[in-house]
Design an enzyme around this catalytic site. Structure first.
Site, PDB file in Angstrom:
ATOM      1  N   TYR A   4       0.730  -1.098  -0.068  1.00 36.73           N
ATOM      2  CA  TYR A   4      -0.006  -0.047   0.078  1.00 36.73           C
ATOM      3  C   TYR A   4       0.872   1.258   0.074  1.00 36.73           C
ATOM      4  CZ  TYR A   4      -3.779   3.389   1.318  1.00 36.73           C
ATOM      5  OH  TYR A   4      -4.771   4.168   1.187  1.00 36.73           O
ATOM      6  N   TYR A  29      -4.483  17.436   0.102  1.00 40.10           N
ATOM      7  CA  TYR A  29      -4.828  15.962   0.530  1.00 40.10           C
ATOM      8  C   TYR A  29      -3.550  15.212   1.002  1.00 40.10           C
ATOM      9  CZ  TYR A  29      -7.236  11.418  -0.515  1.00 40.10           C
ATOM     10  OH  TYR A  29      -7.976  10.165  -0.440  1.00 40.10           O
ATOM     11  N   HIS A  79       1.325   4.160  -3.072  1.00 43.67           N
ATOM     12  CA  HIS A  79       1.275   5.640  -2.872  1.00 43.67           C
ATOM     13  C   HIS A  79       2.514   6.550  -3.215  1.00 43.67           C
ATOM     14  CE1 HIS A  79      -2.508   4.607  -1.763  1.00 43.67           C
ATOM     15  NE2 HIS A  79      -3.044   5.720  -1.808  1.00 43.67           N
ATOM     16  N   TRP A  94      -8.439   3.272 -10.221  1.00 42.31           N
ATOM     17  CA  TRP A  94      -7.773   3.303  -9.038  1.00 42.31           C
ATOM     18  C   TRP A  94      -8.630   2.750  -7.889  1.00 42.31           C
ATOM     19  CZ3 TRP A  94      -2.877   4.690  -7.584  1.00 42.31           C
ATOM     20  CH2 TRP A  94      -2.772   4.912  -6.390  1.00 42.31           C
TER      21      TRP A  94
END
Length: 111
Positions: free
Chosen positions: A23, A46, A27, A81
């Site tokens: 993960y 964000y 990213h 995504w």
């Protein structure tokens, strides 16, 4: 747009412990077209924060949360995504990650 007119959104999701490393890797290189779509639809400042136990805390600012979500929902890149990210999370019950996050109420803000 002024800071005062931005809605601050904080949310949580639970990343599966056995998928934490992957993960993080995903990213480290978010698709440029996904980043462009987020910006186009008003997702600002964000950030994602990940604890070692898999608790993911997200934060972003937007002028209109419903419009930001609706705009991303219409983006084919977001569909791809979300489909690829869904297996990383617990307790989505068939929802996409962007539909299954738990929003946290803001109770204080130092401007």
């Amino acid at each position: 747009m002024s800071q005062a007119s931005q809605e601050r959104v904080c949310f949580t999701l639970q990343v599966r412990r056995d998928r934490l490393a992957e993960y993080r890797e995903r990213h480290a290189e978010v698709w440029p077209e996904m980043l462009d779509a987020l910006r186009r639809h008003g997702w600002h400042n964000y950030s994602l924060f990940l604890r070692p136990d898999g608790l993911l805390v997200g934060y972003f600012e937007t002028a209109d949360l419903q419009a930001a979500l609706k705009g991303m929902d219409a983006e084919p890149v977001n569909e791809r995504w979300q489909r690829q990210m869904a297996p990383f999370f617990e307790d989505l019950d068939g929802r996409r990650p962007d539909e299954g996050f738990l929003r946290i109420d803001e109770i204080f803000h130092l401007a």
